[in-house]
Design a protein around this motif. Structure first.
Motif, PDB file in Angstrom:
ATOM      1  N   LEU A   1      12.765   4.670 -11.671  1.00  0.00           N
ATOM      2  CA  LEU A   1      13.155   4.265 -10.317  1.00  0.00           C
ATOM      3  C   LEU A   1      14.507   4.845  -9.914  1.00  0.00           C
ATOM      4  O   LEU A   1      14.699   5.233  -8.760  1.00  0.00           O
ATOM      5  N   SER A   2      15.439   4.905 -10.870  1.00  0.00           N
ATOM      6  CA  SER A   2      16.776   5.418 -10.546  1.00  0.00           C
ATOM      7  C   SER A   2      16.729   6.891 -10.132  1.00  0.00           C
ATOM      8  O   SER A   2      17.629   7.364  -9.443  1.00  0.00           O
ATOM      9  N   GLN A   3      15.689   7.595 -10.501  1.00  0.00           N
ATOM     10  CA  GLN A   3      15.537   9.006 -10.150  1.00  0.00           C
ATOM     11  C   GLN A   3      14.688   9.216  -8.895  1.00  0.00           C
ATOM     12  O   GLN A   3      14.479  10.350  -8.479  1.00  0.00           O
ATOM     13  N   HIS A   4      14.167   8.117  -8.318  1.00  0.00           N
ATOM     14  CA  HIS A   4      13.278   8.220  -7.156  1.00  0.00           C
ATOM     15  C   HIS A   4      13.715   7.233  -6.070  1.00  0.00           C
ATOM     16  O   HIS A   4      13.132   6.168  -5.901  1.00  0.00           O
ATOM     17  N   SER A   5      14.729   7.620  -5.321  1.00  0.00           N
ATOM     18  CA  SER A   5      15.288   6.732  -4.303  1.00  0.00           C
ATOM     19  C   SER A   5      14.301   6.447  -3.178  1.00  0.00           C
ATOM     20  O   SER A   5      14.374   5.403  -2.533  1.00  0.00           O
ATOM     21  N   ASP A   6      13.335   7.349  -2.950  1.00  0.00           N
ATOM     22  CA  ASP A   6      12.352   7.136  -1.888  1.00  0.00           C
ATOM     23  C   ASP A   6      11.514   5.886  -2.119  1.00  0.00           C
ATOM     24  O   ASP A   6      11.113   5.215  -1.182  1.00  0.00           O
ATOM     25  N   ILE A   7      11.278   5.558  -3.362  1.00  0.00           N
ATOM     26  CA  ILE A   7      10.462   4.383  -3.668  1.00  0.00           C
ATOM     27  C   ILE A   7      11.312   3.190  -4.104  1.00  0.00           C
ATOM     28  O   ILE A   7      10.950   2.044  -3.854  1.00  0.00           O
TER      29      ILE A   7
ATOM     30  N   SER B   1       2.269   9.454  -7.947  1.00  0.00           N
ATOM     31  CA  SER B   1       2.902  10.617  -8.570  1.00  0.00           C
ATOM     32  C   SER B   1       3.777  10.224  -9.766  1.00  0.00           C
ATOM     33  O   SER B   1       4.425  11.075 -10.360  1.00  0.00           O
ATOM     34  N   SER B   2       3.772   8.953 -10.125  1.00  0.00           N
ATOM     35  CA  SER B   2       4.591   8.478 -11.240  1.00  0.00           C
ATOM     36  C   SER B   2       3.789   8.518 -12.539  1.00  0.00           C
ATOM     37  O   SER B   2       2.566   8.634 -12.515  1.00  0.00           O
ATOM     38  N   PRO B   3       4.459   8.351 -13.673  1.00  0.00           N
ATOM     39  CA  PRO B   3       3.731   8.280 -14.942  1.00  0.00           C
ATOM     40  C   PRO B   3       3.132   6.892 -15.196  1.00  0.00           C
ATOM     41  O   PRO B   3       2.517   6.670 -16.230  1.00  0.00           O
ATOM     42  N   PHE B   4       3.285   5.968 -14.242  1.00  0.00           N
ATOM     43  CA  PHE B   4       2.825   4.592 -14.412  1.00  0.00           C
ATOM     44  C   PHE B   4       1.493   4.378 -13.698  1.00  0.00           C
ATOM     45  O   PHE B   4       1.237   4.969 -12.658  1.00  0.00           O
ATOM     46  N   LYS B   5       0.668   3.529 -14.274  1.00  0.00           N
ATOM     47  CA  LYS B   5      -0.650   3.214 -13.713  1.00  0.00           C
ATOM     48  C   LYS B   5      -0.542   1.959 -12.845  1.00  0.00           C
ATOM     49  O   LYS B   5      -0.697   0.844 -13.323  1.00  0.00           O
TER      50      LYS B   5
ATOM     51  N   GLU C   1       0.835  -1.211   0.000  1.00  0.00           N
ATOM     52  CA  GLU C   1       0.000   0.000   0.000  1.00  0.00           C
ATOM     53  C   GLU C   1       0.867   1.258   0.000  1.00  0.00           C
ATOM     54  O   GLU C   1       0.540   2.242  -0.674  1.00  0.00           O
ATOM     55  N   ASP C   2       1.981   1.241   0.747  1.00  0.00           N
ATOM     56  CA  ASP C   2       2.896   2.390   0.774  1.00  0.00           C
ATOM     57  C   ASP C   2       3.478   2.652  -0.611  1.00  0.00           C
ATOM     58  O   ASP C   2       3.539   3.795  -1.069  1.00  0.00           O
ATOM     59  N   VAL C   3       3.915   1.587  -1.277  1.00  0.00           N
ATOM     60  CA  VAL C   3       4.500   1.722  -2.612  1.00  0.00           C
ATOM     61  C   VAL C   3       3.435   2.232  -3.588  1.00  0.00           C
ATOM     62  O   VAL C   3       3.702   3.113  -4.410  1.00  0.00           O
TER      63      VAL C   3
END
Length: 191
Positions: free
Chosen positions: A94-100, A43-47, A35-37
């Motif tokens: 993913l490489s640009q979003h270390s939080d996830i 906020s990503s371009p992915f559905k 659920e957290d992920v």
């Protein structure tokens, strides 16, 4: 009505872009953090979405229906990119979003996706919230007749019924492998 049916008329529908085949990719995440992920993926371009199932739950006097993950430890992403392109685009993001990215298992080669017939079958069982609701049926001389719910018409896939737990073991092919999913089913004895 499945999720795809409910969004076909939306202008920016992710399921019907340019006639490309829609794929549902499995993305492995830390268990208990699905659920957290999913929240971070908004906020990503992915559905991204989490397929779930309704299950019967009883503890002492409390009797209720709960939603459980259909595939624990995974989220699904709907995309019209072919596997190699999806893997490249997703890993770059993913490489640009270390939080996830810390909670997602990065695949070097490619992420698994459902075959088209597997996706269509699974989609036909789900409601608009990606939940497979409870079905109801009757047992008539050892023959199950599902009277309502998503399992109606797929009785041949039901391999075992647990009337106490109100579940059915339903056989599916997922990514080319046969597996049993435990789905909600209330079965009554015929009169």
């Amino acid at each position: 009505m499945g999720f795809q049916d409910s969004v076909e008329n939306v202008a920016d529908c992710p399921f019907k872009k340019g006639g490309n085949v829609m794929r549902w990719y499995f993305v492995e995440v830390e268990k208990h953090h699905e659920e957290d992920v999913l929240e971070l993926m908004k906020s990503s371009p992915f559905k991204a979405f989490l397929p779930k199932k309704q299950r019967y739950f009883k503890k002492q006097e409390l009797v209720t229906w709960v939603e459980r993950l259909l595939f624990p430890g995974t989220i699904m992403i709907a995309s019209n990119f072919p596997q190699a392109e999806f893997t490249k685009q997703f890993n770059e993001w993913l490489s640009q979003h270390s939080d996830i990215s810390q909670r997602i298992h990065l695949e070097e080669k490619e992420y698994f996706s459902l075959q088209e017939d597997e996706r269509l079958l699974l989609n036909s069982l789900m409601n608009e919230q990606h939940v497979i609701p409870i079905s109801t049926g009757v047992l008539n001389e050892k023959q199950l007749i599902v009277e309502s719910g998503p399992l109606q018409g797929v009785e041949s896939r039901i391999k075992k019924i647990d009337r106490h737990q109100r579940t059915a073991q339903v056989q599916f092919q997922i990514c080319g492998q046969m597996m049993l999913l435990y789905l909600g089913l209330i079965v009554k004895q015929s009169d």
